[in-house]
Design a protein around this motif. Structure first.
Motif, PDB file in Angstrom:
ATOM      1  N   LEU A 357       0.907  -1.081   0.107  1.00 49.74           N
ATOM      2  CA  LEU A 357       0.022  -0.109  -0.028  1.00 49.74           C
ATOM      3  C   LEU A 357       1.049   1.218   0.039  1.00 49.74           C
ATOM      4  CD1 LEU A 357      -2.977   1.166   0.353  1.00 49.74           C
ATOM      5  CD2 LEU A 357      -2.453   1.308   2.713  1.00 49.74           C
ATOM      6  N   SER A 358       0.643   2.155  -0.966  1.00 47.06           N
ATOM      7  CA  SER A 358       1.294   3.343  -0.917  1.00 47.06           C
ATOM      8  C   SER A 358       0.113   4.576  -0.992  1.00 47.06           C
ATOM      9  CB  SER A 358       2.238   3.495  -2.219  1.00 47.06           C
ATOM     10  OG  SER A 358       1.807   3.348  -3.131  1.00 47.06           O
ATOM     11  N   GLY A 359       0.785   5.665  -0.627  1.00 54.64           N
ATOM     12  CA  GLY A 359      -0.340   6.937  -0.781  1.00 54.64           C
ATOM     13  C   GLY A 359      -0.190   7.589   0.625  1.00 54.64           C
ATOM     14  N   LYS A 360      -1.296   8.173   1.201  1.00 58.84           N
ATOM     15  CA  LYS A 360      -1.309   8.836   2.415  1.00 58.84           C
ATOM     16  C   LYS A 360      -0.492   8.084   3.647  1.00 58.84           C
ATOM     17  CE  LYS A 360      -2.423  12.837   4.761  1.00 58.84           C
ATOM     18  NZ  LYS A 360      -1.982  13.921   4.119  1.00 58.84           N
ATOM     19  N   SER A 362       1.374   4.080   4.010  1.00 57.78           N
ATOM     20  CA  SER A 362       1.958   3.017   3.335  1.00 57.78           C
ATOM     21  C   SER A 362       2.052   2.043   4.259  1.00 57.78           C
ATOM     22  CB  SER A 362       3.202   3.515   2.685  1.00 57.78           C
ATOM     23  OG  SER A 362       4.054   3.921   3.864  1.00 57.78           O
ATOM     24  N   TYR A 396      -4.793   6.444  -2.625  1.00 60.27           N
ATOM     25  CA  TYR A 396      -3.930   5.064  -2.363  1.00 60.27           C
ATOM     26  C   TYR A 396      -3.682   4.310  -3.518  1.00 60.27           C
ATOM     27  CZ  TYR A 396      -4.763   6.148   2.539  1.00 60.27           C
ATOM     28  OH  TYR A 396      -4.742   6.767   3.996  1.00 60.27           O
ATOM     29  N   THR A 419      -6.085   1.933  -7.703  1.00 58.46           N
ATOM     30  CA  THR A 419      -5.754   3.113  -7.288  1.00 58.46           C
ATOM     31  C   THR A 419      -7.150   3.523  -6.851  1.00 58.46           C
ATOM     32  OG1 THR A 419      -4.013   3.614  -8.507  1.00 58.46           O
ATOM     33  CG2 THR A 419      -5.073   5.480  -7.628  1.00 58.46           C
TER      34      THR A 419
END
Length: 424
Positions: A357-360, A362, A396, A419
């Motif tokens: 998971l990546s984004g705000k 992770s 995300y 996404t």
């Protein structure tokens, strides 16, 4: 360590077992009674419980048969045999399973009728939304000049429902107030089709029926569609599945078997919207079922391939599936009534799934025991939620890669990537 949620179903690595408790009415004999007129009245002793809206935001009830079974204190099964209502992997619109209904002309009557249905308590509001994906198999749903009910709204009073969806002569019909039959078109068999229905149930001129099929509005009808609420009639309760009153007693027709599949089934409050209710799933129709194995409840998952079929948002507070996450999806925590959430990967035969998971926020996590989830679980269908209590708002990207062995070892399958955005 987070405390596991309540147990809502048993899952086993590489094999998931599904117990299907059936609500079978007590019968005086294994044989049907003498022929009786086809009146769709039934006892309401088990269906007149009033309940308040209690589920995920404006979704009162949702089921896709992928998790624990749905015969519970809210929805009830009306089934005469072990094959009447089962979870099927042969056809599915969303996730790994669908709900399969089978009715035979020799089935004992349940609640004074030849039926295989799911029934709900009396509504607490006359304005409701309903939706599902439906698959009609041509091999087991042959044309018949006598009709059957596949969706109905009962109000008691020992009379036929004021509003119901029926099939007859390979067409779908909406019957309103026992007299008006509205042709909704041919049954397009061997394909999944989605239906969203919005009904304001009332005996007055302000009644409303809206129906969408595959995203296209096919009906917008105003006017009376309900019996007046009084000492005889109450607010409606919803039922769906198969009910063929013509088979009551010993009567038969040109067919002797009916099979339908439903998936991504929802009931929404008066504040629901089309976008919230619309079924979400794959547009690809799986291969036709092998009916030689469909007569028994499904107990195993497919054993071909090593893939992630979809990624499902889970309410970790209730252990309920919310929706299948599609690329570009916007998830509103407020609209769905969510705080503690998780994401599950639905897979074929798999040893483990690696989540990235990546984004705000992770996270990288490998789950080696089904159900495979981003924030883990206790292996019995109780999902943890980590720091997603609630998740941080933002965009995300989640990658889920299945592996044949534990701890992301062995041959890797194709990575599933989505996404999505989380908003308040």
């Amino acid at each position: 360590m987070k405390t596991p949620m309540r147990n809502s179903g048993k899952f086993f690595k590489n094999q998931r077992w599904l117990a299907v408790p059936l609500l079978v009415a007590t019968l005086n004999s294994c044989k049907k009674d003498a022929i009786v007129p086809p009146i769709e009245s039934e006892s309401e002793s088990t269906m007149n419980e009033l309940v308040s809206t209690k589920a995920i935001g404006d979704i009162i009830w949702q089921e896709n048969a992928d998790g624990s079974w749905f015969d519970n204190s809210y929805a009830k099964l009306q089934a005469a045999a072990s094959y009447s209502i089962t979870a099927s992997t042969a056809q599915r619109y969303s996730g790994t399973r669908s709900v399969r209904f089978e009715l035979r002309d020799t089935d004992p009557e349940v609640q004074s009728g030849t039926r295989a249905e799911i029934t709900f308590p009396v509504s607490t509001n006359n304005n409701r939304w309903y939706s599902y994906a439906m698959y009609v198999p041509s091999a087991d749903y042959k044309p018949d000049a006598t009709d059957e009910v596949i969706t109905q709204w009962h109000q008691g009073g020992g009379t036929t429902p004021a509003l119901c969806l029926r099939t007859k002569d390979d067409k779908l019909w909406l019957r309103v107030m026992s007299e008006t039959w509205i042709d909704l078109g041919q049954l397009d068999k061997d394909k999944w089709h989605t239906y969203v229905l919005h009904v304001k149930h009332t005996a007055g001129s302000d009644g409303l029926i809206e129906i969408w099929r595959d995203g296209v509005k096919i009906l917008n009808r105003t006017g009376p569609n309900s019996y007046p609420i009084n000492d005889t009639y109450h607010l409606p309760f919803w039922k769906f599945g198969i009910y063929k009153s013509y088979w009551n007693g010993t009567r038969t027709s040109s067919t002797n078997k009916r099979v339908l599949y439903f998936d991504d089934i929802k009931m929404g409050t008066e504040n629901a919207t089309y976008n919230l209710m619309a079924p979400t799933g794959s547009s690809t129709t799986p291969a036709a079922p092998d009916e030689t194995t469909e007569s028994n409840p499904i107990t195993t998952t497919p054993t071909t391939g090593n893939t992630v079929s979809d990624l499902v948002l889970v309410n970790a507070e209730t252990e309920r599936d919310v929706l299948s996450i599609k690329n570009g999806q916007v998830i509103s925590l407020k609209a769905l009534g969510l705080t503690k959430v998780n994401i599950r990967a639905n897979t074929s035969t798999t040893g483990s799934v690696k989540f990235e998971l990546s984004g705000k926020q992770s996270k990288t996590y490998t789950d080696s025991k089904a159900p495979f989830a981003l924030h883990g679980d206790d292996g019995s269908g109780n999902f943890y939620y980590g720091n997603w209590n609630p998740p941080a708002l933002g965009t995300y990207t989640l990658k889920a890669t299945p592996y044949q062995g534990d701890n992301a070892t062995g041959t890797a399958g194709a990575t599933q990537t989505v996404t999505f955005s989380i908003v308040q």
